[in-house]
Design a protein around this motif. Structure first.
Motif, PDB file in Angstrom:
ATOM      1  N   VAL A  79       0.780   4.215  -2.773  1.00 12.16           N
ATOM      2  CA  VAL A  79       0.623   5.623  -2.428  1.00 12.16           C
ATOM      3  C   VAL A  79       1.761   6.441  -3.024  1.00 12.16           C
ATOM      4  O   VAL A  79       1.554   7.542  -3.559  1.00 12.16           O
ATOM      5  N   GLY A  88      -1.398  13.703   0.582  1.00 14.52           N
ATOM      6  CA  GLY A  88      -1.048  12.325   0.235  1.00 14.52           C
ATOM      7  C   GLY A  88       0.165  11.816   0.978  1.00 14.52           C
ATOM      8  O   GLY A  88       0.280  10.611   1.242  1.00 14.52           O
ATOM      9  N   TRP A 131       0.833  -1.201   0.000  1.00 13.80           N
ATOM     10  CA  TRP A 131       0.000   0.000   0.000  1.00 13.80           C
ATOM     11  C   TRP A 131       0.876   1.263   0.000  1.00 13.80           C
ATOM     12  O   TRP A 131       0.580   2.223  -0.720  1.00 13.80           O
ATOM     13  N   LEU A 153      -0.951  10.000   3.994  1.00 11.35           N
ATOM     14  CA  LEU A 153      -1.996   8.994   3.826  1.00 11.35           C
ATOM     15  C   LEU A 153      -1.601   7.645   4.407  1.00 11.35           C
ATOM     16  O   LEU A 153      -2.433   6.956   5.018  1.00 11.35           O
ATOM     17  N   ILE A 156      -9.292   9.493  -0.498  1.00 12.13           N
ATOM     18  CA  ILE A 156      -8.532  10.139  -1.571  1.00 12.13           C
ATOM     19  C   ILE A 156      -9.450  10.971  -2.457  1.00 12.13           C
ATOM     20  O   ILE A 156      -9.184  12.143  -2.745  1.00 12.13           O
TER      21      ILE A 156
END
Length: 584
Positions: free
Chosen positions: A400, A417, A396, A420, A460
Motif C-alpha cells: 500500500v 489510500g 500488504w 486502506l 481500490i
C-alpha cells in the motif's frame, strides 16, 4: 473532384440533368411523411433505405462523404479507460457468500451491492463490542463506512431492506422486550419530577423554617437522583437520515453505537448543512468512524460526552449524489470521502431476467442466524492477529505504501489510500467474527486477512473511479448520445434529426451541441464538410468513427465510470424510466 455519380454533386448543382429519384430522403423530408424510426429493414445499417426521413424522432441520412480510414481518425479518447473488477464474492465467508449470490439472483442486481451492504450489517452487529489490535498500540474499531453508487431502477431499496432485515428484526425484538419497563420508568420519573417541583416550592415559600430546610434538603437529594438516572429510551440499532447533533445524542443513549443505513442520498445534504446556517456539519461522523471521543457543549443544551463512539454507515445512492459531494472541497478536504469503501458496479437494467428464482429459505435463515449471533454478543473483545497474519499484514502495508508513492495507483488519492490498511484490518476482523464464535482466544488468521486484502484490492479500483472521475459538464450527455447512436447503428447523421429524436433529453438544439463537440474531441465523431449550392444554411452533418461501429477498436462496456451507471441503460431525464438500450 466529385465523381459523376456522387450524389453530393447533384445536390450542389441544381441544373444537373440527373433527376432526384422518387422516394429519396430529400423528397420525403419535403413532403413531411411520418416514418417509424424502428421499422424493420433489409438494408444494411447505415444505408439510406434503413433510415426514417421525417416526422418526430426520425433521423435523415446525410449526404455521402468520403470516409476516413482508421489511421486518419487518430486515437480514440474512450470514456471508459479501465474495466472495474466485479466484487470477489469468493472472498466472503460461506454464509455471506451464499446469501449474496442468491440475493443477487433474486433481485437481478450486481452482487457488489449485497456484498458491501452485508459486510456493513455484520460490522454494525459487533461495532464497539469488538476492537481489532493488529500489533502494539494500533487499534481499529470494527465499524465500516460503505457507499454503493448505482443509477435509478436498480432496486437499491429492495436489496438494502433484505440485507438489513435481521438487524431490523433484532431492533424490533429489543423494543418489544423493553416496552413495559420503559413505560414504567417514565411514569416513575414523572412522579419524581412532580415531587421535586413540590419540594422546591415548599423550600422557597414556606414560612416555617424547619419545613423549609427539610424540603430544601429533600429536593437536593431528589435532584441528584434524577440527574444520575438517564431518561429511558426505546432501544435503537439503526437510524436513517440524521443530523450531527441527533447522532451524538443517539450514540449517548444507545451504548455509544448506532448504524445509519439509507438507499437515498439525503444524509449528504444534511451533512452539507441543510438544517444549519453554519455550513457543513459532520465532525461527529468523522469521530464516530475513528472511535475518537466526542465532547459537545452548546448553549441551552446539556453537554454530550461519548467516550468510544462506533458509527456504521451504509448508503446506496445515485451517481448524481456522488458527483455533487466529490466535487465539494469540504467533504474531500476534511476527510469524509476518505473514510468510505466504494462500489460502483455495472447496472443490469435492461438485461435482467424476469421471474428470477427466490432465495432459498435455508440460505436466508443461515444469514439471519449469523447476524443475530453477532448482534446478541454482549461482551467486549480485543481481537488480535496471529503471527502469520501479522507477517502478511506487514507485506500488504508495504505494498500500500508503494502505491501511495509517485506513480503508484494511490498517488492521486492519498487521503483514501492512507486509510486502506486500517480498512483492511477492520474487514479482516469482521470476516473472522462471521466465521467464528466469540472467545478471548480468538485471533484474526491469515485466511481472513487474505480475504480482506482481496476486497481491499477491489475497493481500490472503485475508489479511483468514484473519486477521480472526469468532470466535464458534457460528459454524461456525451455518453448518453453515444449509446443512442450505437443503438441506432448510425454512420452519418444530421444534428437536427438527432435533436428531434432526443427532445426529451435535449429540449433545445443548443443543449445537444456540447455533447456532439465532446464526441468529436474524443474522435468518436467528425463534422462533415458542408454541402454548398442550396438555398439557406446547410445542415450540420456528422460521421461516426467506423472503427467504433465495425468493432475494430469498439469500446467495451465497462464499470469504471460513475456517470456510466446513471445513463447506461436508462433515461434519467424521464424520471428514471427504463429504456431497453440493448448492448452498447
Amino acid at each position: 473532384m466529385n465523381m459523376p455519380n456522387d450524389p453530393r454533386r447533384n445536390a450542389a448543382e441544381p441544373n444537373s440533368k440527373q433527376p432526384e429519384p422518387k422516394g429519396s430522403h430529400n423528397e420525403a423530408a419535403s413532403e413531411g411523411r411520418p416514418e417509424d424510426l424502428h421499422r424493420p429493414t433489409a438494408s444494411p445499417p447505415g444505408s439510406d433505405a434503413s433510415w426514417p426521413t421525417s416526422g418526430p424522432g426520425s433521423v435523415s441520412p446525410a449526404a455521402n462523404s468520403p470516409v476516413k480510414t482508421p489511421q486518419e481518425w487518430g486515437e480514440i479518447d474512450d470514456f471508459e479507460k479501465t474495466n472495474l473488477p466485479p466484487f470477489p464474492v469468493d472472498a466472503l465467508p460461506e454464509v455471506l457468500r451464499d446469501f449474496v449470490t442468491e440475493l443477487a439472483i433474486e433481485t437481478q442486481t450486481p452482487p457488489d451491492m449485497a456484498a458491501m451492504l452485508s459486510l456493513a450489517v455484520c460490522a454494525a452487529a459487533i461495532a464497539r463490542k469488538v476492537e481489532i489490535h493488529p500489533r502494539g498500540g494500533w487499534m481499529e474499531p470494527s465499524n465500516l463506512f460503505v457507499v454503493i453508487i448505482m443509477g435509478p431502477a436498480n432496486r437499491k431499496s429492495q436489496v438494502l431492506r433484505k440485507v438489513a432485515a435481521p438487524l431490523v428484526a433484532r431492533e424490533d425484538h429489543l423494543i418489544a422486550a423493553k416496552r413495559e419497563s420503559i413505560a414504567s420508568e417514565h411514569t416513575k420519573r414523572r412522579q419524581l419530577e412532580a415531587r421535586l417541583k413540590s419540594l422546591e416550592k415548599v423550600a422557597g415559600e414556606s414560612p416555617n423554617n424547619n419545613k423549609r430546610d427539610k424540603a430544601a434538603l429533600d429536593a437536593k437529594e431528589l435532584a441528584i437522583q434524577l440527574s444520575s438516572t438517564p431518561i429511558p429510551v426505546s432501544p435503537r440499532l439503526i437510524a436513517d437520515n440524521i443530523t450531527e447533533e441527533k447522532l451524538e445524542q443517539m450514540l449517548l443513549d444507545h451504548g455509544e453505537r448506532i448504524a445509519c443505513f439509507s438507499a437515498e442520498g439525503g444524509i449528504f445534504d444534511i451533512m452539507k448543512g441543510k438544517y444549519s446556517s453554519a455550513g457543513p456539519q459532520f465532525d461527529g461522523f468523522l469521530k464516530a468512524h475513528a472511535g475518537d471521543r466526542i465532547v459537545t457543549d452548546r448553549m441551552g443544551r446539556a453537554s454530550v460526552v461519548v467516550e468510544r463512539p462506533a458509527l456504521t454507515c451504509a448508503y446506496a445512492v445515485q451517481p448524481q449524489v456522488m458527483k455533487a459531494i466529490t466535487g465539494d472541497d469540504a467533504f474531500r478536504g476534511r476527510g469524509l470521502m476518505a473514510r468510505f469503501l466504494y462500489a460502483s458496479p455495472e447496472s443490469l437494467v435492461g438485461r435482467r431476467d424476469v421471474a428470477a428464482p427466490a432465495m432459498s429459505l435455508e440460505v436466508a435463515e443461515s444469514y439471519a442466524a449469523c447476524v443475530e449471533r453477532m448482534a446478541s454478543f454482549d461482551g467486549e473483545l480485543e481481537l488480535r492477529f496471529s503471527l502469520d497474519a501479522d507477517i502478511r499484514l506487514r507485506k500488504w502495508e508495504s505494498e500500500v505504501e508503494e502505491m501511495l508513492d509517485v506513480g503508484g495507483d494511490l498517488e492521486y488519492m492519498q487521503d483514501w489510500g492512507g486509510k486502506l490498511a486500517g480498512a483492511t484490518v477492520r474487514l479482516a476482523g469482521i470476516i473472522e467474527c462471521v466465521d467464528s464464535t466469540f472467545d478471548e482466544s480468538l485471533l484474526v488468521g491469515i485466511r481472513s486477512l487474505e480475504r480482506a486484502i482481496q476486497i481491499a484490492r477491489y475497493a481500490i479500483s472503485h475508489a479511483d473511479a468514484v473519486l477521480e472521475r472526469p468532470d466535464s459538464p458534457s460528459y454524461d450527455d456525451a455518453q448518453y448520445l453515444w449509446r443512442w447512436l450505437r443503438k441506432k447503428e448510425l454512420r452519418v447523421f444530421r444534428r437536427r434529426d438527432v435533436y428531434q429524436a432526443l427532445k426529451r433529453r435535449f429540449p433545445e438544439v443548443k443543449h445537444i451541441a456540447p455533447a456532439l463537440s465532446e464526441l468529436c474531441e474524443r474522435n468518436f465523431l467528425r463534422v462533415l464538410p458542408k454541402v454548398t449550392g442550396k438555398i439557406g444554411a446547410p445542415p450540420m452533418e456528422y460521421e461516426v468513427n467506423p472503427c467504433l461501429l465495425d468493432g475494430a477498436t469498439r469500446p467495451q462496456k465497462s464499470q469504471n465510470s460513475v456517470s456510466s451507471l446513471s445513463e447506461g441503460f436508462e433515461d434519467v431525464s424521464n424520471g428514471g424510466e427504463s429504456e431497453d438500450w440493448g448492448a452498447p
